[in-house]
Design an enzyme around this catalytic site. Structure first.
Site, PDB file in Angstrom:
ATOM      1  N   VAL A  39      34.849  46.393  68.512  1.00 22.95           N
ATOM      2  CA  VAL A  39      34.638  45.596  67.298  1.00 22.95           C
ATOM      3  C   VAL A  39      33.282  45.941  66.664  1.00 22.95           C
ATOM      4  CG1 VAL A  39      34.407  43.256  66.382  1.00 22.95           C
ATOM      5  CG2 VAL A  39      36.102  43.731  68.170  1.00 22.95           C
ATOM      6  N   TYR A  49      37.711  34.401  82.237  1.00 27.14           N
ATOM      7  CA  TYR A  49      37.347  34.811  80.869  1.00 27.14           C
ATOM      8  C   TYR A  49      37.582  33.656  79.906  1.00 27.14           C
ATOM      9  CZ  TYR A  49      37.891  37.530  76.471  1.00 27.14           C
ATOM     10  OH  TYR A  49      37.808  38.014  75.188  1.00 27.14           O
ATOM     11  N   TRP A  53      54.002  48.698  81.999  1.00 26.02           N
ATOM     12  CA  TRP A  53      53.921  47.680  83.052  1.00 26.02           C
ATOM     13  C   TRP A  53      54.517  46.371  82.537  1.00 26.02           C
ATOM     14  CZ3 TRP A  53      48.162  48.946  84.589  1.00 26.02           C
ATOM     15  CH2 TRP A  53      48.161  50.141  85.326  1.00 26.02           C
TER      16      TRP A  53
HETATM   17  N1  LIG Z   1      39.404  43.692  72.176  1.00 25.85           N
HETATM   18  C1  LIG Z   1      40.143  42.636  71.909  1.00 25.85           C
HETATM   19  O1  LIG Z   1      41.384  42.711  71.873  1.00 25.85           O
HETATM   20  C2  LIG Z   1      39.494  41.297  71.615  1.00 25.85           C
HETATM   21  C3  LIG Z   1      40.313  40.239  71.192  1.00 25.85           C
HETATM   22  C4  LIG Z   1      39.738  39.007  70.924  1.00 25.85           C
HETATM   23  C5  LIG Z   1      38.379  38.839  71.085  1.00 25.85           C
HETATM   24  N2  LIG Z   1      37.615  39.878  71.505  1.00 25.85           N
HETATM   25  C6  LIG Z   1      36.169  39.643  71.663  1.00 25.85           C
HETATM   26  O2  LIG Z   1      35.480  40.509  70.762  1.00 25.85           O
HETATM   27  C7  LIG Z   1      34.215  40.859  71.296  1.00 25.85           C
HETATM   28  C8  LIG Z   1      34.082  42.360  71.288  1.00 25.85           C
HETATM   29  O3  LIG Z   1      35.129  42.916  72.077  1.00 25.85           O
HETATM   30  P1  LIG Z   1      35.362  44.487  72.171  1.00 25.85           P
HETATM   31  O4  LIG Z   1      36.807  44.691  72.362  1.00 25.85           O
HETATM   32  O5  LIG Z   1      34.612  45.179  71.096  1.00 25.85           O
HETATM   33  O6  LIG Z   1      34.663  44.786  73.594  1.00 25.85           O
HETATM   34  P2  LIG Z   1      34.183  46.154  74.187  1.00 25.85           P
HETATM   35  O7  LIG Z   1      34.688  47.315  73.398  1.00 25.85           O
HETATM   36  O8  LIG Z   1      34.475  46.127  75.650  1.00 25.85           O
HETATM   37  O9  LIG Z   1      32.601  46.085  73.974  1.00 25.85           O
HETATM   38  C9  LIG Z   1      31.837  45.182  74.711  1.00 25.85           C
HETATM   39  C10 LIG Z   1      30.424  45.263  74.203  1.00 25.85           C
HETATM   40  O10 LIG Z   1      29.616  44.349  74.944  1.00 25.85           O
HETATM   41  C11 LIG Z   1      28.497  45.045  75.483  1.00 25.85           C
HETATM   42  N3  LIG Z   1      28.116  44.421  76.744  1.00 25.85           N
HETATM   43  C12 LIG Z   1      28.928  44.141  77.803  1.00 25.85           C
HETATM   44  N4  LIG Z   1      28.235  43.573  78.794  1.00 25.85           N
HETATM   45  C13 LIG Z   1      26.938  43.501  78.355  1.00 25.85           C
HETATM   46  C14 LIG Z   1      25.725  43.039  78.936  1.00 25.85           C
HETATM   47  N5  LIG Z   1      25.700  42.509  80.179  1.00 25.85           N
HETATM   48  N6  LIG Z   1      24.585  43.130  78.207  1.00 25.85           N
HETATM   49  C15 LIG Z   1      24.601  43.659  76.962  1.00 25.85           C
HETATM   50  N7  LIG Z   1      25.707  44.103  76.358  1.00 25.85           N
HETATM   51  C16 LIG Z   1      26.865  44.034  77.054  1.00 25.85           C
HETATM   52  C17 LIG Z   1      28.965  46.482  75.666  1.00 25.85           C
HETATM   53  O11 LIG Z   1      27.880  47.363  75.741  1.00 25.85           O
HETATM   54  P3  LIG Z   1      28.069  48.860  76.358  1.00 25.85           P
HETATM   55  O12 LIG Z   1      28.885  49.631  75.355  1.00 25.85           O
HETATM   56  O13 LIG Z   1      26.700  49.395  76.470  1.00 25.85           O
HETATM   57  O14 LIG Z   1      28.767  48.681  77.661  1.00 25.85           O
HETATM   58  C18 LIG Z   1      29.792  46.653  74.387  1.00 25.85           C
HETATM   59  O15 LIG Z   1      28.949  46.917  73.295  1.00 25.85           O
HETATM   60  C19 LIG Z   1      34.142  40.240  72.695  1.00 25.85           C
HETATM   61  O16 LIG Z   1      33.409  39.058  72.635  1.00 25.85           O
HETATM   62  C20 LIG Z   1      35.597  39.960  73.026  1.00 25.85           C
HETATM   63  O17 LIG Z   1      35.736  38.878  73.915  1.00 25.85           O
HETATM   64  C21 LIG Z   1      38.127  41.119  71.765  1.00 25.85           C
END
Ligand SMILES: NC(=O)c1ccc[n+]([C@@H]2O[C@H](COP(=O)([O-])OP(=O)(O)OC[C@H]3O[C@@H](n4cnc5c(N)ncnc54)[C@H](OP(=O)(O)O)[C@@H]3O)[C@@H](O)[C@H]2O)c1
Length: 328
Positions: free
Chosen positions: A20, A145, A210
């Site tokens: 995102v 989560y 799956w």
């Molecule tokens: N993907 C979905 O389908 C979805 C759906 C609904 C809501 N969301 C929400 O949207 C948000 C973004 O999701 P996403 O899919 O973009 O996730 P993502 O691709 O897994 O990215 C996670 C991000 O969080 C950072 N991060 C993780 N642990 C951290 C820590 N301990 N300290 C600092 N930074 C940390 C990561 O940094 P690094 O890159 O350096 O690891 C990365 O920038 C999240 O809050 C998620 O719950 C996602």
């Protein structure tokens, strides 16, 4: 009379290196968001570990944000959630508490966080909407989560009640697109399937999905959903103090697809000619999470989501073109 100069806004995006965050970054870089009086700063975990209060404070001290889009989280698909419910709970509770409390301490004017439709009650009526987050236990597969994410909503409410802070959240459904986590074991269903289809095509083997393929999901494309008319950006610009703007961000109920339909779409996009199998020994997760987008439509009546097949094709093409460096 010349307008008085407006102070710079410094918008800090936690999780700026993720799926995102990269989508928002692309929009800002291309000039489709942001304003002349704004500086956007995108963080990754390399800038500091947000589970650590001291490191979080050091980041805020160094960067002095006036606004925060809070995306950083431990994120994963069904099977990673089943294995690591405790880690999902602890990491996300710590990250969220550190970011929200430090934002409060530094007088940040707005925080928009990201919830998810995965966190809603398992037993519910459909469509789910913003008022129903806490109406019952979440699905067993991802309770760590889910409860951690639900607490963002509780904390936002409490910061407003006690200190008048303007902290809110959006609630997307399953997001996918470039820069997703394409890891087969740990990622979400769609990027995992794209990776499996890539390997099945390369190796001439069947593509195994799956579960039964029957569960239904609403998928949204990161590059459109988080770009033009972006809810995060709109909320940063327009939310009034204390306004209750927590809102779903997804396609309409009518655009929900089954996992089988999603897999067939990937098969088409990847031009995969082999067999499609379903491993019914694997868990299906929650059967459906159908969410209402009535509130989004009310605020943005003309908002157009990218058609699912087109978004899948663009994501498959991105993955194939970036196979060597993609997160997998
Ligand atoms: N993907 C979905 O389908 C979805 C759906 C609904 C809501 N969301 C929400 O949207 C948000 C973004 O999701 P996403 O899919 O973009 O996730 P993502 O691709 O897994 O990215 C996670 C991000 O969080 C950072 N991060 C993780 N642990 C951290 C820590 N301990 N300290 C600092 N930074 C940390 C990561 O940094 P690094 O890159 O350096 O690891 C990365 O920038 C999240 O809050 C998620 O719950 C996602």
């Amino acid at each position: 009379m010349a307008e008085p100069e407006r102070p710079m806004k410094r918008i800090l995006v936690t999780g700026g290196s993720g799926l995102v965050g990269k989508a928002i970054g692309k929009l800002v870089a291309e000039g489709g968001a942001g304003r002349p009086d704004e500086v956007w700063i995108f963080l990754s975990s390399k800038d500091g570990d947000l589970t650590d209060a001291g490191q979080t404070k050091a980041i805020f001290e160094r960067l002095q944000p006036t606004h925060v889009i809070h995306l950083a989280a431990m994120v994963g698909g069904l099977f990673r959630n089943i294995k690591y419910n405790l880690d999902f709970w602890r990491n996300n509770v710590h990250i969220n508490d550190n970011v929200l409390h430090t934002a409060y301490e530094f007088g940040v004017q707005k925080v928009v966080s990201c919830l998810s439709t995965c966190i809603f009650p398992d037993k519910t009526t459909y469509p789910i909407d913003e008022t129903m987050i806490h109406n019952g236990p979440p699905h067993d597969s991802n309770f760590g989560y889910s409860y951690a994410k639900r607490m963002i909503d509780v904390q936002n409410r409490a910061y407003f009640a006690q200190y008048g802070c303007c902290f809110t959240a959006v609630i997307p459904t399953n997001v996918f697109g470039p820069h997703d986590n394409f890891n087969i074991e740990d990622g979400h269903v769609l990027p995992g399937l794209i990776h499996k289809a890539y390997l099945a095509k390369k190796n001439g083997t069947p593509l195994t999905v799956w579960g039964t393929g029957k569960p239904r999901r609403q998928f949204i494309y990161s590059l459109v959903s988080f770009s033009k008319n972006n809810r995060f950006i709109k909320l940063q610009h327009h939310q009034r103090d204390g306004e209750e703007t927590k809102m779903h961000q997804q396609i309409g109920e009518e655009d929900e697809v089954s996992i089988r339909e999603a897999a067939e779409c990937i098969v088409g996009a990847m031009n995969f000619k082999g067999e499609l199998h379903f491993d019914t020994t694997k868990s299906d997760g929650q059967f459906k999470k159908t969410a209402s987008n009535a509130k989004l439509k009310k605020y943005l009546p003309d908002f157009q989501f990218t058609p699912f097949p087109q978004a899948v094709k663009e994501t498959c093409d991105w993955f194939c073109a970036n196979y060597d460096t993609a997160r997998k």
